[in-house]
Design a protein around this motif. Structure first.
Motif, PDB file in Angstrom:
ATOM      1  N   ASP A  84      38.773  87.591 -39.195  1.00 23.46           N
ATOM      2  CA  ASP A  84      38.584  86.587 -40.250  1.00 23.46           C
ATOM      3  C   ASP A  84      37.164  86.022 -40.232  1.00 23.46           C
ATOM      4  O   ASP A  84      36.950  84.810 -40.410  1.00 23.46           O
ATOM      5  N   GLY A  85      36.195  86.886 -40.000  1.00 24.33           N
ATOM      6  CA  GLY A  85      34.805  86.459 -40.047  1.00 24.33           C
ATOM      7  C   GLY A  85      34.328  85.703 -38.820  1.00 24.33           C
ATOM      8  O   GLY A  85      33.219  85.145 -38.830  1.00 24.33           O
ATOM      9  N   ARG A  86      35.115  85.682 -37.747  1.00 24.38           N
ATOM     10  CA  ARG A  86      34.719  84.954 -36.534  1.00 24.38           C
ATOM     11  C   ARG A  86      35.041  85.783 -35.307  1.00 24.38           C
ATOM     12  O   ARG A  86      35.930  86.646 -35.330  1.00 24.38           O
ATOM     13  N   TRP A  87      34.285  85.509 -34.222  1.00 27.63           N
ATOM     14  CA  TRP A  87      34.541  86.155 -32.939  1.00 27.63           C
ATOM     15  C   TRP A  87      35.444  85.268 -32.096  1.00 27.63           C
ATOM     16  O   TRP A  87      35.272  84.051 -32.034  1.00 27.63           O
ATOM     17  N   TYR A  88      36.432  85.903 -31.456  1.00 26.86           N
ATOM     18  CA  TYR A  88      37.356  85.194 -30.582  1.00 26.86           C
ATOM     19  C   TYR A  88      37.393  85.895 -29.226  1.00 26.86           C
ATOM     20  O   TYR A  88      36.966  87.047 -29.089  1.00 26.86           O
ATOM     21  N   GLY A  89      37.936  85.198 -28.232  1.00 27.11           N
ATOM     22  CA  GLY A  89      38.042  85.765 -26.895  1.00 27.11           C
ATOM     23  C   GLY A  89      37.180  85.016 -25.889  1.00 27.11           C
ATOM     24  O   GLY A  89      36.409  84.114 -26.239  1.00 27.11           O
ATOM     25  N   VAL A  90      37.341  85.390 -24.633  1.00 29.82           N
ATOM     26  CA  VAL A  90      36.608  84.707 -23.568  1.00 29.82           C
ATOM     27  C   VAL A  90      35.107  84.825 -23.780  1.00 29.82           C
ATOM     28  O   VAL A  90      34.358  83.845 -23.633  1.00 29.82           O
ATOM     29  N   LEU A  91      34.630  86.012 -24.126  1.00 32.01           N
ATOM     30  CA  LEU A  91      33.188  86.235 -24.280  1.00 32.01           C
ATOM     31  C   LEU A  91      32.604  85.513 -25.484  1.00 32.01           C
ATOM     32  O   LEU A  91      31.373  85.432 -25.601  1.00 32.01           O
ATOM     33  N   ALA A  92      33.433  85.016 -26.376  1.00 30.30           N
ATOM     34  CA  ALA A  92      32.957  84.247 -27.525  1.00 30.30           C
ATOM     35  C   ALA A  92      33.169  82.751 -27.352  1.00 30.30           C
ATOM     36  O   ALA A  92      32.843  81.977 -28.259  1.00 30.30           O
ATOM     37  N   ASP A  93      33.692  82.347 -26.211  1.00 32.96           N
ATOM     38  CA  ASP A  93      33.988  80.936 -25.963  1.00 32.96           C
ATOM     39  C   ASP A  93      32.771  80.259 -25.347  1.00 32.96           C
ATOM     40  O   ASP A  93      32.346  80.625 -24.238  1.00 32.96           O
TER      41      ASP A  93
END
Length: 326
Positions: A84-93
């Motif tokens: 949805d146009g965004r990065w998620y996950g540990v590496l994006a936190d």
């Protein structure tokens, strides 16, 4: 002529009897070593290997602490996913990267201070003076105290309401009002580093002192006769000779510092200003009950520690080789 050569070739190719016995003894020693190490390796595989493998597995699932049996494989979504146009996950936190920075900063500063103070303490304890045995025993007390106990003790002493640290600093006029050492972001990290340095400097001093006790006296006697300044003797003679012991101390302390949890958690809990990678993983696993996400953070922590260890050992070996060639 050719017959003579054919008869003599096998004899020339046959290894000497002494070398054969040496090879046989070496093989026996290797077998004996593996025999003695086997029980420890099996226990290590059960105690550490199996949980590590399960952590790797859970990092690729959506496992929850409330029901581990219903975990489903989701690939690398816990690590990084674009949706949805965004990065998620540990590496994006950003909180994860803040914890990585906090851990690296804590490790570098605390280990550096511990090495400096540890060498100084070891040099003092290596000198001849009355009551040296009692002083050596007293220096080891901070290291002998369990980390949880020492962290809680310092938490009371650093308290802004009834802590003795603020009381003493106000008595001598250094500060005008109590400081919340473990609550204010600009002081909390340095408070944690100070407690860790106080706790583990004796460990470094003990290893360095053991190395100092093994140094030959002839070099120092010759330097004293030649009138060489003690500082030059330290940097040219003492420091190169104790470098292997320092490397052992640094690698042990670096591993402990990179996986630090207890001292930071007791002093500052889940504060983002001091949150380490271990505290971040614990928060995801226990408080948020997201086993998959927390396992991904734990896996990244393991990989970072492994890479740091390999890099340090490689650089240390290169340094020793250069020193030996010189």
């Amino acid at each position: 002529m050719s017959t003579t050569l054919n008869h003599s070739a096998p004899a020339a190719a046959r290894p000497p009897a002494g070398r054969y016995r040496s090879t046989k003894v070496r093989r026996q020693r290797v077998r004996a070593a593996w025999t003695f190490l086997a029980p420890m390796l099996v226990a290590l595989a059960l105690v550490a290997g199996w949980p590590l493998i399960r952590t790797f597995y859970f990092s690729f699932t959506d496992a929850s602490l409330s029901d581990l049996g219903r975990a489903s494989f989701i690939g690398i979504e816990n690590y990084l996913i674009y949706e949805d146009g965004r990065w998620y996950g540990v590496l994006a936190d950003p909180i994860w990267w803040r914890s990585v920075w906090n851990t690296a900063y804590f490790a570098v500063v605390s280990v550096s201070l511990e090495v400096v103070f540890g060498v100084i303490v070891a040099l003092i304890l290596n000198a001849e003076f009355k009551g040296r045995t009692l002083v050596r025993a007293a220096v080891l007390i901070p290291w002998a105290i369990p980390t949880i106990v020492s962290a809680q003790m310092w938490a009371w002493m650093l308290n802004d309401q009834f802590g003795i640290i603020n009381h003493l600093l106000m008595m001598v006029g250094i500060i005008d009002a109590p400081i919340a050492w473990t609550a204010e972001a600009r002081y909390s990290m340095w408070a944690v580093i100070m407690v860790d340095v106080w706790k583990t400097t004796p460990f470094v001093a003990l290893l360095v002192l053991a190395a100092l006790q093994m140094l030959p006296k002839d070099c120092y006697e010759a330097a004293e006769v030649d009138g060489i300044h003690p500082l030059r003797v330290f940097f040219k003679v003492t420091l190169p000779l104790i470098t292997p012991a320092l490397m052992v101390a640094v690698i042990f302390r670096l591993l402990d510092a990179l996986r630090v949890f207890d001292v930071i958690y007791v002093l500052t809990s889940n504060s983002t200003s001091t949150m380490s990678m271990s505290i971040y993983a614990r928060q995801q696993l226990v408080e948020f009950q997201d086993v998959g996400y927390g396992s991904a953070a734990s896996t990244l922590l393991f990989l970072i520690i492994a890479l740091a260890t390999v890099a340090y050992l490689y650089l240390g070996r290169k340094q020793l080789q250069l020193g030996g060639d010189a």
